[in-house]
Every structure is written in C-alpha cells, then in structure tokens.
Design a protein around this motif. Structure first.
Motif, mmCIF file in Angstrom:
data_model
loop_
_atom_site.group_PDB
_atom_site.id
_atom_site.type_symbol
_atom_site.label_atom_id
_atom_site.label_comp_id
_atom_site.label_asym_id
_atom_site.label_seq_id
_atom_site.Cartn_x
_atom_site.Cartn_y
_atom_site.Cartn_z
ATOM 1 N N GLY A 93 28.420 -40.181 153.882
ATOM 2 C CA GLY A 93 28.246 -40.696 155.082
ATOM 3 C C GLY A 93 26.801 -40.332 155.637
ATOM 4 O O GLY A 93 26.683 -40.289 156.750
ATOM 5 N N ALA A 135 34.549 -33.639 160.314
ATOM 6 C CA ALA A 135 35.407 -34.190 159.531
ATOM 7 C C ALA A 135 34.935 -34.956 158.484
ATOM 8 O O ALA A 135 35.717 -34.774 157.117
ATOM 9 N N ARG A 136 33.469 -35.061 158.356
ATOM 10 C CA ARG A 136 33.078 -35.556 157.109
ATOM 11 C C ARG A 136 32.988 -34.530 155.936
ATOM 12 O O ARG A 136 33.464 -34.672 154.824
ATOM 13 N N GLU A 170 23.843 -31.087 160.351
ATOM 14 C CA GLU A 170 23.352 -31.928 159.413
ATOM 15 C C GLU A 170 22.789 -31.219 158.240
ATOM 16 O O GLU A 170 22.918 -31.445 157.143
ATOM 17 N N ASP A 205 36.451 -34.159 154.891
ATOM 18 C CA ASP A 205 36.876 -35.214 153.845
ATOM 19 C C ASP A 205 36.150 -34.970 152.588
ATOM 20 O O ASP A 205 37.052 -35.208 151.602
ATOM 21 N N THR A 252 32.128 -24.484 158.252
ATOM 22 C CA THR A 252 32.188 -25.052 159.559
ATOM 23 C C THR A 252 31.343 -24.652 160.673
ATOM 24 O O THR A 252 31.181 -25.058 161.839
ATOM 25 N N ASP A 275 29.401 -29.918 164.427
ATOM 26 C CA ASP A 275 30.320 -30.825 165.282
ATOM 27 C C ASP A 275 31.566 -31.194 164.743
ATOM 28 O O ASP A 275 31.689 -31.434 163.622
ATOM 29 N N ALA A 276 32.276 -31.780 165.672
ATOM 30 C CA ALA A 276 33.714 -32.588 165.255
ATOM 31 C C ALA A 276 33.161 -33.756 164.075
ATOM 32 O O ALA A 276 34.060 -33.892 163.307
ATOM 33 N N GLU A 277 32.181 -34.533 164.399
ATOM 34 C CA GLU A 277 32.070 -35.553 163.366
ATOM 35 C C GLU A 277 31.747 -35.088 162.386
ATOM 36 O O GLU A 277 32.185 -35.584 161.025
ATOM 37 N N ASN A 278 30.743 -34.370 161.897
ATOM 38 C CA ASN A 278 30.015 -33.887 160.950
ATOM 39 C C ASN A 278 31.190 -32.983 160.179
ATOM 40 O O ASN A 278 31.441 -32.656 158.888
#
Ligand SMILES: Nc1ncnc2c1ncn2[C@@H]1O[C@H](COP(=O)(O)OP(=O)(O)OP(=O)(O)O)[C@@H](O)[C@H]1O
Length: 236
Positions: A127, A175-176, A143, A179, A166, A170-173
């Motif tokens: 993503g 999760a990426r 990033e 996954d 980690t 952040d939370a969004e990255n």
C-alpha cells in the motif's frame, strides 16, 4: 524439520565484555520467533551475529543447512535473509523510494526494468505506491521503516530478521507492516519491545537474559489495561 538458522553456544564480546554468553537458538520454517529482553541485553548483537556482522569468540552459526564460516559463508546466506535495521537511516541510501526498493533485486541479478517492476509490485502490495517517487531522506520515520521492509521483501527472502520493526511507526503504517509480516510466507525473528505487536504476531518466544536465550511464553493476561506480557517459562 531442519532449522533454517541456528546458533550454537555463541559467545560475542563487545569492548572485551561478553554480551552473548553461550546463546543457542534455532529458527524453524514458518516460525515467527520473538526475542525479547531488556535494553542492552544483546538482541541486536544476536541478530547481527546470525548474519556474520559480529565476530564470534566461540560457537557457530548454521544457515540453510550449512555452517557459515568466514565472509564467503555468510555472503551466501545473506542473499536469503532480510535484515531490517533498528535505524532506517542505516538502511536507506538511494535518492528515491523506487530506486531504493529496486536496489536489492538489481543486486540479485535482475535487469533494471525487472527490478523496477518488482519494486513497484512490492510497494503496491504494501500500500505504498504513492511513495514511489518520493525522496527517501524526506520520508517520515514510519514511512522509512515500511520502505526498508519493501526493499527486503522485493528480494524474496526466506527469513526476515526484524529489529524493533514498530519503533516510531503510527497505527496506520503499523497495521500495514503487520499485515505484510503476516502475509510473509517465510520465517522471521522479531526483536521487539512492543508487547502487543509480539503477542499478535509471534508463534514462539525467547527471552535474552544474561547473554543466554531461554524459552518464554507469550500471552495476554487478564489485566485492568489488558496488555500482554512475556515471561520466562518457569515463571508461569
Ligand atoms: N558498537 C558497539 N561497541 C561497543 N559496545 C556496544 C556496541 N554496540 C552495542 N554495544 C553494547 O553491547 C551491549 C548489547 O547491545 P545491543 O544493542 O545488542 O542490545 P539490545 O538488547 O539490542 O538493546 P536495545 O533493547 O536497547 O536495542 C550493550 O551493552 C551495548 O552498550
């Protein structure tokens, strides 16, 4: 089943002081092995030793069924192992994201076009296509981390060694990243202080204490804040 990577009675000294004292470890296919321990316990040193970046005072490393001796032995193994460094700035060195992610495949012998295609595909899977033309040194910390991971995945490794993946994400990255690691079909060693991440992802745990690795149980225990803990096995 034969281990992908194993360390036998590994001793590593730093400034004349033993950091790893008879560390034993074995990574089996498909395993997501978490290695935890306090700051300075030697977790990074252990990962570095597994890919031949530390001089062993004693003991040995085997990777993919072969004893790794000297630079040549490790060089072969390193082609199959992706090492995500704790500091992304130590890992990124090409001007743009696409160039950086293409570098590994290019090094494996793919053509420039093939490497760029592989890099583009890997970025898309994570993503991250929107970052392809960005300058690596201007990315955010999270990033950078994901782009580093993309660079490793683009090489199709059999094993990932992840040092605090980690950290600063952040939370969004996050999760990426999670996954992507869940979808990874190889084995991995996860060094992390992020208990929640470890408890969701790891299939086995080890605690590095006093220079040795001992089995540890990963679990979430009922607690007011519901956070997970990792204990040595004999304390459960
Ligand atoms: N380049 C170096 N030269 C000398 N000593 C070092 C060097 N790098 C690390 N050390 C020391 O080796 C020990 C182990 O460090 P290491 O980075 O492996 O620990 P760690 O468990 O990964 O720590 P953290 O959780 O803080 O990342 C520490 O005492 C550290 O100060």
């Amino acid at each position: 089943m034969a281990a992908l990577i194993s360390a036998r009675s590994v001793i590593v000294c730093r400034d004349g002081r033993p950091v790893l004292t008879e560390a034993d470890l074995s990574l089996e296919p498909l395993e997501r092995l978490a290695v935890v321990g306090p700051n300075g316990a030697g977790k990074t040193t252990l990962l570095r030793a597994l890919v031949g970046l530390e001089l062993l005072s004693s003991g040995g490393i085997e990777a993919f069924g072969e004893a790794c001796r000297g630079e040549a032995g490790f060089r072969k193994a390193r082609r199959r192992i992706g090492f995500l460094f704790q500091d992304s700035d130590d890992q990124l060195f090409c001007p743009t994201v696409l160039e950086d992610v293409s570098f590994g495949p290019l090094n494996l012998g793919l053509t420039r076009a093939e490497s760029a295609e592989r890099a583009g595909k890997t970025l898309a899977e994570l993503g991250l296509s929107h970052l392809a033309d960005r300058l690596t040194h201007k990315l955010s910390g999270g990033e950078k981390r994901l782009v580093c991971l993309a660079g490793l995945l683009a090489m199709g490794p059999d094993v990932l060694l992840l040092d605090e993946p980690t950290n600063g994400v952040d939370a969004e990255n996050g999760a990426r990243l999670e996954d992507a690691l869940r979808a990874f079909e190889g084995a991995m060693i996860l060094v992390s202080h992020d208990d929640a991440f470890v408890s969701r992802l790891a299939t086995r745990g080890m605690l590095l204490r006093d220079g040795r690795l001992e089995p540890a149980v990963i679990h979430t225990h009922a607690h007011r804040h519901g956070h997970p803990h990792m204990h040595p096995r004999n304390e459960n």
